[in-house]
Design a protein around this motif. Sequence first.
Motif, mmCIF file in Angstrom:
data_model
loop_
_atom_site.group_PDB
_atom_site.id
_atom_site.type_symbol
_atom_site.label_atom_id
_atom_site.label_comp_id
_atom_site.label_asym_id
_atom_site.label_seq_id
_atom_site.Cartn_x
_atom_site.Cartn_y
_atom_site.Cartn_z
ATOM 1 N N LEU B 51 0.823 -1.220 0.000
ATOM 2 C CA LEU B 51 0.000 0.000 0.000
ATOM 3 C C LEU B 51 0.851 1.262 0.000
ATOM 4 C CD1 LEU B 51 -2.798 -0.915 2.571
ATOM 5 C CD2 LEU B 51 -3.084 -0.570 0.120
ATOM 6 N N ASP B 70 -4.720 2.936 10.363
ATOM 7 C CA ASP B 70 -5.683 2.351 9.416
ATOM 8 C C ASP B 70 -5.213 0.968 8.966
ATOM 9 O OD1 ASP B 70 -7.353 4.524 9.541
ATOM 10 O OD2 ASP B 70 -6.950 5.249 7.522
ATOM 11 N N THR B 73 -5.523 -1.575 11.792
ATOM 12 C CA THR B 73 -6.941 -1.853 12.058
ATOM 13 C C THR B 73 -7.477 -2.841 11.020
ATOM 14 O OG1 THR B 73 -7.253 0.326 13.052
ATOM 15 C CG2 THR B 73 -9.227 -0.809 12.293
ATOM 16 N N MET B 74 -7.118 -2.624 9.753
ATOM 17 C CA MET B 74 -7.552 -3.544 8.695
ATOM 18 C C MET B 74 -7.023 -4.950 8.941
ATOM 19 S SD MET B 74 -7.392 -1.739 4.981
ATOM 20 C CE MET B 74 -5.642 -1.414 4.926
ATOM 21 N N ALA B 77 -7.720 -6.241 13.158
ATOM 22 C CA ALA B 77 -9.135 -6.393 13.544
ATOM 23 C C ALA B 77 -9.951 -7.070 12.450
ATOM 24 C CB ALA B 77 -9.735 -5.024 13.871
ATOM 25 N N GLY B 78 -9.481 -6.952 11.195
ATOM 26 C CA GLY B 78 -10.199 -7.550 10.068
ATOM 27 C C GLY B 78 -9.622 -8.892 9.688
ATOM 28 N N GLN B 157 -11.098 7.631 18.528
ATOM 29 C CA GLN B 157 -9.820 7.311 17.893
ATOM 30 C C GLN B 157 -9.374 5.893 18.256
ATOM 31 O OE1 GLN B 157 -7.669 9.201 15.738
ATOM 32 N NE2 GLN B 157 -6.883 7.111 15.613
ATOM 33 N N LEU B 158 -9.140 5.072 17.227
ATOM 34 C CA LEU B 158 -8.558 3.751 17.456
ATOM 35 C C LEU B 158 -7.072 3.908 17.757
ATOM 36 C CD1 LEU B 158 -10.389 2.001 14.502
ATOM 37 C CD2 LEU B 158 -10.846 1.594 16.929
#
Lengths: 270, 270
Positions: B51, B70, B73-74, B77-78, B157-158
């Motif tokens: 990315l 970001d 988190t992707m 958590a994803g 805010q994460l």
Amino acid sequence: VEPLLVIKIGGNIIDNEAALLPFLRQFALLDGKKILVHGGGKIATQIGDKLGVESKYSNGRRITDAETIDLVTMVYAGLINKNIVAKLQSIHCNAIGLSGADANCLPATKREVKDIDYGFVGDIINSRINNNFLATLINTENCVPIFCPITHNQQGQLLNTNADTVAQEIALALSSTFNVHLIYIFEKNGVLLDVENENSVIPNITRALFEQLKQPQATTGKPIVFEGMLPKIENALLAVQQGVEKVSIGNAQNLAQLIKGEKGTTITHA
Amino acid sequence: VEPLLVIKIGGNIIDNEAALLPFLRQFALLDGKKILVHGGGKIATQIGDKLGVESKYSNGRRITDAETIDLVTMVYAGLINKNIVAKLQSIHCNAIGLSGADANCLPATKREVKDIDYGFVGDIINSRINNNFLATLINTENCVPIFCPITHNQQGQLLNTNADTVAQEIALALSSTFNVHLIYIFEKNGVLLDVENENSVIPNITRALFEQLKQPQATTGKPIVFEGMLPKIENALLAVQQGVEKVSIGNAQNLAQLIKGEKGTTITHA
């Protein structure tokens, strides 16, 4: 039987920070029990482009190959879901983010390959939705479930499911426990008599009216409802036929009025 | 007081499908109440490279800027969290994936900027961990929480938190309700007397022994415990001092034996 709101938002809210925050503030203020279902929007495509994951389509429908299911799991269940949860938590809404795999909430089967292999696409098995767990979260724990449109096949495989369908399946399953109002937020004010006129919202649609709206009209020779609206309304009518109390369709400008039936289109059984 | 296992896995398990599946099978078979905490491994760095998100470090510690939070988190958590949940669900373990934002499980504060701004890094506020919700999930719903190392500041805010710390904070918070056994899975058989000899595991460490292990030894002139193991053991000793029953450190080869104390190193208060 207590009321429950099941609200679905899509790309026009998710892709636009200026729309998302005001929507979440309205959502947080809604009284009573509620569930939010979000779609994916364009973020997955944008990140996929950067990662070199090509978007593949067949007959206009996305093909979810192995790379794509990883991509949408990251973006839907991770980035979008957790940011929505954190924002809602900051405005006193006790959000909990869920995929269909979590606590086996949304078991699905991988769509059968007929002419086209859509890949890792899941059709929810409605009878196996984990109603009891969802009811406990909502009733006992005062949680607000926030669903991303990822399901699983109970054999370890995550699956991609249309977010409208996720909302509808959850609404149907929970209609045995709650008085469910299903709400689709989209870009228009409601179902329009004249697609060019945002003030021509049809306030109420039943099966009988829908049958008329699908016919070519005497004055224009064209039907009022066509293309993308057809399956939306057809599915809404099926939902109210199968136990959902009502379905509303409208924009996010005034969520409270949409829910009260003062704005948008409400679809009821009769 | 019922026993509760809090088990943390890191990159050596997560990055390696051949290690992850056997570990999850062992985990699913463990009797009793349990929580899994996973780190991130190298997947986030690999996806970040694609990315164009540069990994930034200061004094060997990662800087979590806006792009990086970001990204993690992707991925955490994803991608990682939901794949673990789906795999556990397929082997009859009722896993539910959680970030610290979900149901406000792990409130944190963004680390204060002193000399270095570490960015979106969260220090968990132990007294605000949502113990009651976790206890209900575990006791009443028979769920197995699967935590990724993402927390939030309760203001939307994460934040990124070290996974070892997440495990330790959860173990500490739940030690008021459960008899907690905290287990760190890592690449070695345990804490080794001789770092070159995997058969030299020290079976039990207390504060008194730790003080000796930190000193330069008469025969070699070097301490037995140094570098990365120092904070691991120091934190484990703090945990048992503050109410966690015991902490075990070892590899994933035989999880049941590690838990019984037949393998690995167990750290106890006295």
